[in-house]
Design an enzyme around this catalytic site. Structure first.
Site, PDB file in Angstrom:
ATOM      1  N   SER A 124       0.803  -1.223   0.000  1.00 27.41           N
ATOM      2  CA  SER A 124       0.000   0.000   0.000  1.00 27.41           C
ATOM      3  C   SER A 124       0.833   1.268   0.000  1.00 27.41           C
ATOM      4  O   SER A 124       0.328   2.340  -0.301  1.00 27.41           O
ATOM      5  CB  SER A 124      -0.919   0.025   1.234  1.00 27.41           C
ATOM      6  OG  SER A 124      -0.151   0.006   2.424  1.00 27.41           O
ATOM      7  N   CYS A 125       2.115   1.168   0.341  1.00 31.13           N
ATOM      8  CA  CYS A 125       2.939   2.368   0.472  1.00 31.13           C
ATOM      9  C   CYS A 125       4.290   2.122  -0.169  1.00 31.13           C
ATOM     10  O   CYS A 125       5.006   1.210   0.213  1.00 31.13           O
ATOM     11  CB  CYS A 125       3.129   2.744   1.940  1.00 31.13           C
ATOM     12  SG  CYS A 125       4.228   4.148   2.187  1.00 31.13           S
ATOM     13  N   GLY A 126       4.628   2.946  -1.137  1.00 34.54           N
ATOM     14  CA  GLY A 126       5.883   2.764  -1.842  1.00 34.54           C
ATOM     15  C   GLY A 126       7.042   3.538  -1.274  1.00 34.54           C
ATOM     16  O   GLY A 126       8.185   3.318  -1.655  1.00 34.54           O
TER      17      GLY A 126
END
Length: 284
Positions: A124-126
């Site tokens: 969900s978070c890069g």
């Protein structure tokens, strides 16, 4: 879909079926697979590659994912910066090939591997693992602001349906994001799916790197979720002049698009859209 999907038993509850006397039933469900991928990078020679990043991804197109990640993080600039990239056996038994080993070309600086530059990314978070704001912002070598691309609004509004029609993984699981690269005429050039929005984009960018198509001038990148800062940055790094999303952009995504001269479209649904930056590229 291979390792991209898995089958698990579930209890299906349907209150609308109460009239039949059977509100629950056990059945098999198809899930999107989420597994870690370790990216090792370095020069040629035994023991020269060290772990740079671990990302949670859906297996498939892993070489594209690794190459795209290195490009969008500013660690390489083209396919010429990579000597070899290959899937390797990890420590797991049985072997899952959850490691990509990237050998940089001669003269390409090796990335600094320390706590301030290590990456750990979730689906969900890069950029969750970045240690500082300075480490987040990476400047592109491509000047998208001068790209003469124009796209009719009617072409843009047709793209979400074309993207959705090509999402085989989503059809089976309902749990995969997609990134699609389109021409200015609305033709689909490349599509990738993943549990992570940023991974789907990196897979498209990595494909473009390996196909020697950079910069992606004159193209549209469509993402199935929201337009975050990181996705806007990745589009800029690949030389994409127009990023469109079916959901909302963030404030920082708009600021970065304005800085880059990149057209940013959000809420691309049905016959409507919001253009947050460089609206001159959209014709009506």
């Amino acid at each position: 879909m291979g390792r991209a999907t898995d089958r698990r038993g579930v209890l299906r509850i349907d209150l609308d079926a109460a009239a039949t006397g059977r509100t629950s039933v056990r059945r098999q469900d198809t899930l999107a697979v989420e597994e870690p991928l370790e990216i090792r990078v370095g020069a040629a020679g035994p023991g020269r590659r060290r772990p740079l990043a671990v990302t949670m991804r859906t297996p498939g197109d892993d070489l594209d994912l690794a190459i795209g990640f290195l490009l969008t993080e500013g660690l390489i600039r083209s396919a010429d910066d990579v000597r070899t990239a290959q899937l390797c056996a990890g420590a797991e038994t049985p072997n899952t090939y959850n490691v990509v080993d990237v050998v940089l070309a001669s003269g390409v600086p090796e990335p600094t591997v320390d706590p301030s530059r290590n990456f750990y990314t979730t689906s969900s978070c890069g950029v969750c693992g970045k240690a500082s704001i300075d480490a987040v912002r990476t400047r592109s070598v491509f000047g998208v602001g001068d790209d003469p691309l124009t796209v009719p609004a009617a072409v843009l509004t047709a793209l979400p349906d074309r993207l959705r029609a090509a999402q085989r993984g989503f059809d089976r699981t309902g749990g995969l994001h997609a990134a699609g690269l389109f021409t200015a005429d609305g033709d689909l050039v490349a599509l990738r799916e993943d549990v992570g929005r940023h991974n789907a984009v990196d897979k498209v960018v990595g494909w473009a790197v390996r196909e020697r198509r950079l910069p992606l001038a004159g193209h549209v990148l469509l993402v199935s979720g929201r337009a975050s800062f990181e996705l806007t940055q990745k589009a800029w790094m690949a030389g994409v002049p127009l990023l469109a999303a079916v959901s909302a952009p963030s404030s920082l995504a708009v600021e970065l698009a304005e800085e880059a001269g990149l057209t940013l479209v959000g809420f691309l649904r049905g016959d409507t859209m919001n253009v947050y930056a460089r609206p001159d590229r959209i014709t009506t």
